[in-house]
Each structure stands twice: as structure tokens, then as C-alpha cells.
Design an enzyme around this catalytic site. Structure first.
Site, PDB file in Angstrom:
ATOM      1  N   GLY A 239      14.719  -5.306  -2.566  1.00  0.00           N
ATOM      2  CA  GLY A 239      15.259  -4.287  -1.675  1.00  0.00           C
ATOM      3  C   GLY A 239      15.778  -3.031  -2.324  1.00  0.00           C
ATOM      4  O   GLY A 239      16.118  -2.073  -1.618  1.00  0.00           O
ATOM      5  N   GLU A 277      13.746 -10.614  -6.313  1.00  0.00           N
ATOM      6  CA  GLU A 277      12.365 -10.441  -5.810  1.00  0.00           C
ATOM      7  C   GLU A 277      12.112  -8.958  -5.579  1.00  0.00           C
ATOM      8  O   GLU A 277      12.077  -8.511  -4.428  1.00  0.00           O
ATOM      9  CB  GLU A 277      12.203 -11.188  -4.481  1.00  0.00           C
ATOM     10  CG  GLU A 277      12.574 -12.657  -4.505  1.00  0.00           C
ATOM     11  CD  GLU A 277      12.720 -13.266  -3.103  1.00  0.00           C
ATOM     12  OE1 GLU A 277      12.649 -12.534  -2.089  1.00  0.00           O
ATOM     13  OE2 GLU A 277      12.917 -14.488  -3.028  1.00  0.00           O
ATOM     14  N   TYR A 320       6.760   4.415   9.774  1.00  0.00           N
ATOM     15  CA  TYR A 320       8.221   4.539   9.617  1.00  0.00           C
ATOM     16  C   TYR A 320       8.691   5.984   9.590  1.00  0.00           C
ATOM     17  O   TYR A 320       9.846   6.241   9.235  1.00  0.00           O
ATOM     18  CB  TYR A 320       8.688   3.917   8.292  1.00  0.00           C
ATOM     19  CG  TYR A 320       8.090   2.595   7.918  1.00  0.00           C
ATOM     20  CD1 TYR A 320       8.381   1.439   8.650  1.00  0.00           C
ATOM     21  CD2 TYR A 320       7.260   2.479   6.815  1.00  0.00           C
ATOM     22  CE1 TYR A 320       7.850   0.225   8.274  1.00  0.00           C
ATOM     23  CE2 TYR A 320       6.724   1.255   6.435  1.00  0.00           C
ATOM     24  CZ  TYR A 320       7.020   0.131   7.178  1.00  0.00           C
ATOM     25  OH  TYR A 320       6.493  -1.078   6.806  1.00  0.00           O
ATOM     26  N   CYS A 346      -8.417   9.312  14.318  1.00  0.00           N
ATOM     27  CA  CYS A 346      -8.252   9.806  15.684  1.00  0.00           C
ATOM     28  C   CYS A 346      -6.973   9.287  16.322  1.00  0.00           C
ATOM     29  O   CYS A 346      -6.995   8.453  17.235  1.00  0.00           O
ATOM     30  CB  CYS A 346      -9.458   9.400  16.516  1.00  0.00           C
ATOM     31  SG  CYS A 346     -10.949  10.077  15.815  1.00  0.00           S
TER      32      CYS A 346
HETATM   33  N1  LLP Z   1      11.601 -10.488  -0.786  1.00  0.00           N
HETATM   34  C1  LLP Z   1      11.353 -10.608   0.537  1.00  0.00           C
HETATM   35  C2  LLP Z   1      11.640 -11.883   1.202  1.00  0.00           C
HETATM   36  C3  LLP Z   1      10.845  -9.504   1.250  1.00  0.00           C
HETATM   37  O1  LLP Z   1      10.615  -9.627   2.558  1.00  0.00           O
HETATM   38  C4  LLP Z   1      10.581  -8.276   0.582  1.00  0.00           C
HETATM   39  C5  LLP Z   1      10.036  -7.130   1.300  1.00  0.00           C
HETATM   40  C6  LLP Z   1      10.837  -8.216  -0.803  1.00  0.00           C
HETATM   41  C7  LLP Z   1      11.350  -9.327  -1.449  1.00  0.00           C
HETATM   42  C8  LLP Z   1      10.567  -6.974  -1.613  1.00  0.00           C
HETATM   43  O2  LLP Z   1      11.354  -5.912  -1.186  1.00  0.00           O
HETATM   44  P1  LLP Z   1      11.394  -4.537  -2.019  1.00  0.00           P
HETATM   45  O3  LLP Z   1      12.025  -4.822  -3.351  1.00  0.00           O
HETATM   46  O4  LLP Z   1      10.010  -4.062  -2.169  1.00  0.00           O
HETATM   47  O5  LLP Z   1      12.199  -3.638  -1.170  1.00  0.00           O
HETATM   48  N2  LLP Z   1       6.359  -1.939   4.197  1.00  0.00           N
HETATM   49  C9  LLP Z   1       7.715  -1.448   4.069  1.00  0.00           C
HETATM   50  C10 LLP Z   1       8.550  -2.389   3.239  1.00  0.00           C
HETATM   51  C11 LLP Z   1       8.572  -3.804   3.774  1.00  0.00           C
HETATM   52  C12 LLP Z   1       9.339  -4.755   2.912  1.00  0.00           C
HETATM   53  C13 LLP Z   1       9.123  -6.160   3.351  1.00  0.00           C
HETATM   54  N3  LLP Z   1       9.783  -7.148   2.548  1.00  0.00           N
HETATM   55  C14 LLP Z   1       7.687  -0.043   3.507  1.00  0.00           C
HETATM   56  O6  LLP Z   1       6.593   0.496   3.297  1.00  0.00           O
HETATM   57  O7  LLP Z   1       8.725   0.571   3.317  1.00  0.00           O
END
Ligand code: LLP
Length: 419
Positions: A239, A277, A320, A346
Site C-alpha cells: 500500500g 506485500e 480512478y 470509443c
Molecule cells: N496485498 C494485497 C492483499 C493487495 O490487495 C494489494 C493491492 C497489495 C498487497 C499491493 O498493494 P500496493 O503495494 O501495490 O499498493 N489497481 C489499483 C491498485 C489496486 C491495488 C489492489 N491491491 C491502481 O491502479 O491504483
């Protein structure tokens, strides 16, 4: 480090001119910097040095085999959400024993495959999933290592579609049900209860939501301890945000240090192995999407630059209203104007950037910045558009890591009706 810098009036990826890549591979094309990915990774691992930590890379951000491969060489762990992602980890030389399996809807087939591969842990999101996992492990004569994903009910302060830690989200087990869920897990004969995990959302740009979530998780760990349930690890999810525009997220090291300061103050904090993660913060700023201006168009006062990449290539703005920088690869002298950068799809939602002051001409090459995470990974074939090529630059070296799709391949699995 920023791997995308201007030299002699044009934009480079490390030591390679983006113009040269567009000429060789065509557009749209994703370009990644190997150094930017490894540097981001090493910043996390250096901050964790001397601790029992497994930093996992969340494949969903960018699951190209070459990206997984280079992180596997750095001894990364992996966070997967499907059997497809598991196969990618294995195909790219990653280790199942360092892979955690997240996701709210794992199918029985996926659970079987992950048990056979020997994943490090299943991050379980419901009582129903616990029962199913136990049953399948029993049928296979195996034990399943589990961690329960708890919902800490913390506001990550991010876009509602990528915020996951609030009660109203579908994710995790609500705080008040956690103890009962652990007791049930411990009673099931084919499960090994090894951890607890949470993930509160993505593109988080301050420390507070992380520390608030950690405090909630530690409270639960204490309650479990009082109930005689001892865990081996705490997984704090991913995150951490990146800077797309003028956001100022904490550094990778600042986040890790804040977590360990908290844990060091906890009486049993040193007992737990810590898992993360991270996705976006490892690859987000390590990639750009190269696209070429097809047409300039004016509807009344509104100017559009119609480019050859669309929402099917980079969905984040359409989905988004996400902001991505747009950089002419060879900025030109002349009068600038405000442009919406839009694709050929389109749909009115097919835009990449809005209201950008730029000096543009047809044929110009643009780099859509910060496109390394959730770019190619979320792309589609909408409008029967072949997916872009992907290239990884390593100093002066150029690796084509995914070929541009052919149009024939897009309908190769389809069948006409019989005569
Ligand atoms: N762990 C879990 C359980 C998750 O659901 C996610 C992301 C991560 C780790 C990794 O999160 P990160 O470090 O990348 O923030 N498509 C969206 C982002 C969706 C994230 C979904 N889960 C975007 O383009 O902003």
C-alpha cells in the site's frame, strides 16, 4: 533514483533514448528501468537488514516474467492472488516457499495447486474459506499454513476503489469476529495457524494509516496470546504510495522504521517475523508508457491530442481519474496550449490526461510517467486492440520482455459457427 531523465534535449530510460525504443518496437510501448526496480527493492531490503522480514512483491502490480525474475534474483518473496500468478512465480524462478497466497475468492482448484506447490501461507479472508481449505488439505493428506486477514477498520485516506481496510469493504475478517475465527482455525485438523495479516489499501501517502493498522493488529495479537494462540508472523500488506504528481509519501525506509519502532516497543514484538506485500512502491515509478500523437483536434475551445495508447493500455485515468505526468520525449519550442490527451477507444472515458499545457505536433512521442504499476497488468483488448510491447532497459542494454500482441492472436481462441 529517477531512471527517466533528459539528456541533450530528449528523454532517456537509463542510457537508452526513448525515441530509439519507439523506432525499434513501435508504440504504444511500456518501458521499464531495471535499475529503478532493483533500487526500490534494495531500499526495502536494506531498511529491513538484521530483522526477520520477508518482503513480498505483489505480482498484481506488474506480473511480467522478467520483473518477477529480477526480483527473484534479489531473494524477494511474492504475494499472489491467483493460480495464474503462482505459475508466473514458478516460471520466473521464484520460490513457492517464499510466496503468500492472498485474495478473497480462491477457488478449490487454486487451493489445490498452491498446496501442491507448497506456498508459504494462505491469507484467509473468511470462515467459509477456512473450512474449504481444511477440507481440501485433508483430502490431499497435507497441512495448510494459514494466516487470517483481519479488517482493522482503518481509513487509508485513498481512492475508494483502492481502499480495503474499512468495515464496508469486502476484505478481511471484521475485528469482532477475529478471535472466533482463530479458535475455529485452530480446531480444524488440517490447518497450521501461523500468522495474521492486513492490507488497508493502496497509494497511501502518509505513515499514520500504517501505524494505526499495526496497532490494531497488535491488539489482536495480544488478545490471541491471552487465548493461548501464538503466531509466527505478522503480515502488514502493501500500500505504500508513490509520487505521481506532488504527493509526498514517506520513504520506504521511513515506513519500515516506523513499523519496527512500534514493534520494538511491544513486549513480544521481537518474536514475530514481519511480512510485507509491496507492489506499486517497487515498480510504479520504474516504468513509462510511450505513445505517439496521431492527431491534434479542436472542438470549439477544447483541444485534444489523440494518441495511439488508450484506456485499454492504461486504465487508471478512466477507472480512478488517476493523474499521470505526460512528458514530450523531445520537447519542442513554440507556443503551448492546453490539451486533453485521449486515446482511440470509443468511450468518452478514454483519456490519459486532461488540461495539460503542452506544445505538440502530430507524430510527437509522449511518455506517460509512473506507469510501471497497474499499467500493463490491467490492460485489455477492448476494441480488439493488441496489447502493447514491453521493454526493460538495463544501462545500455535493451530487453524485449513482452512482444506486442498480434491481431490474429486476439481471436485465435474463438470459433465461428458450424455451417
Ligand atoms: N496485498 C494485497 C492483499 C493487495 O490487495 C494489494 C493491492 C497489495 C498487497 C499491493 O498493494 P500496493 O503495494 O501495490 O499498493 N489497481 C489499483 C491498485 C489496486 C491495488 C489492489 N491491491 C491502481 O491502479 O491504483
Amino acid at each position: 533514483m529517477n531512471a527517466f531523465l533528459f539528456r541533450d534535449g530528449q528523454l532517456y530510460a537509463e542510457d537508452v533514448a526513448l525515441e530509439a525504443l519507439a523506432a525499434r518496437f513501435g508504440t504504444p510501448c511500456y518501458v521499464y528501468s531495471r535499475r529503478a526496480i532493483t533500487d526500490a527493492w534494495r531500499e526495502f531490503s536494506a531498511a529491513c537488514a538484521g530483522r526477520r522480514v520477508l518482503v513480498c512483491y505483489a505480482l498484481k502490480a506488474n506480473s511480467n516474467l522478467a520483473v518477477i525474475d529480477l526480483l527473484a534474483r534479489e531473494q524477494a518473496g511474492f504475494d499472489i492472488v491467483s493460480a495464474g500468478e503462482l505459475r508466473r512465480v514458478l516460471a520466473a524462478g521464484g520460490s513457492a516457499a517464499r510466496t503468500v497466497f492472498s485474495g478473497v475468492g480462491k477457488s478449490s482448484a487454486e487451493i489445490r495447486e498452491a498446496l501442491t506447490a507448497g506456498v508459504r501461507c494462505f491469507n484467509v479472508e473468511s470462515q467459509a474459506e477456512l473450512e474449504r481449505l481444511d477440507q481440501i488439505a485433508g483430502e490431499m493428506g497435507r497441512r495448510a499454513p494459514v494466516s487470517l486477514r483481519v479488517n482493522p477498520d482503518v481509513d487509508a485516506g485513498t481512492h475508494p476503489y483502492i481502499s480495503t481496510g474499512l468495515r464496508e469493504n469486502k476484505f478481511g475478517i471484521p475485528h469482532e469476529d477475529v478471535l472466533a475465527a482463530y479458535q475455529r482455525a485452530c480446531a480444524l485438523p488440517h490447518l497450521d495457524v501461523v500468522g495474521i495479516d492486513c492490507h488497508i489499501g493502496s497509494q497511501i501517502t502518509s505513515l499514520e494509516p500504517f501505524t494505526a493498522a499495526l496497532d490494531k493488529v497488535l491488539e489482536l495479537v495480544d488478545r490471541l496470546h491471552e487465548a493461548g494462540i501464538e503466531l509466527h508472523h505478522i503480515d502488514l500488506g502493501g500500500g505504500l504510495g508513490i509520487s505521481y504528481d506532488n504527493e509526498t509519501p514517506p520513504s520506504r525506509a521511513a515506513l519500515i522504521n516506523a513499523v519496527f519502532n512500534r514493534l520494538d516497543a511491544h513486549p513480544r514484538g521481537a518474536r514475530y517475523e514481519i511480512l510485507f506485500e509491496f507492489g506499486r512502491s517497487i515498480v510504479g515509478n520504474a516504468g513509462v508508457l510511450l505513445t505517439r500523437v496521431e492527431y491534434l483536434k479542436r472542438n470549439g475551445e477544447h483541444r485534444f491530442a489523440i494518441v495511439d495508447a488508450g484506456m485499454n493500455d492504461l486504465m487508471r485515468p478512466a477507472l480512478y481519474e488517476a493523474w499521470h505526468g505526460v512528458q514530450p520525449v523531445r520537447p519542442r519550442e513554440g507556443e503551448s496550449a492546453q490539451f486533453d490527451i485521449v486515446g482511440p477507444v470509443c468511450e468518452s472515458g478514454d483519456w490519459l490526461a486532461r488540461g495539460r499545457q503542452l506544445c505538440l505536433a502530430e507524430g510527437d512521442l509522449l511518455a506517460v510517467m509512473s506507469a510501471g504499476a497497474y499499467g500493463m497488468a490491467m490492460s485489455s483488448n477492448y476494441n480488439t486492440r493488441p496489447r502493447a510491447a514491453e521493454v526493460l532497459v538495463d544501462g545500455e542494454r535493451i530487453h524485449l520482455i513482452r512482444e506486442r500482441e498480434s491481431i490474429e492472436s486476439l481471436f485465435a481462441l474463438e470459433h465461428r459457427l458450424p455451417d
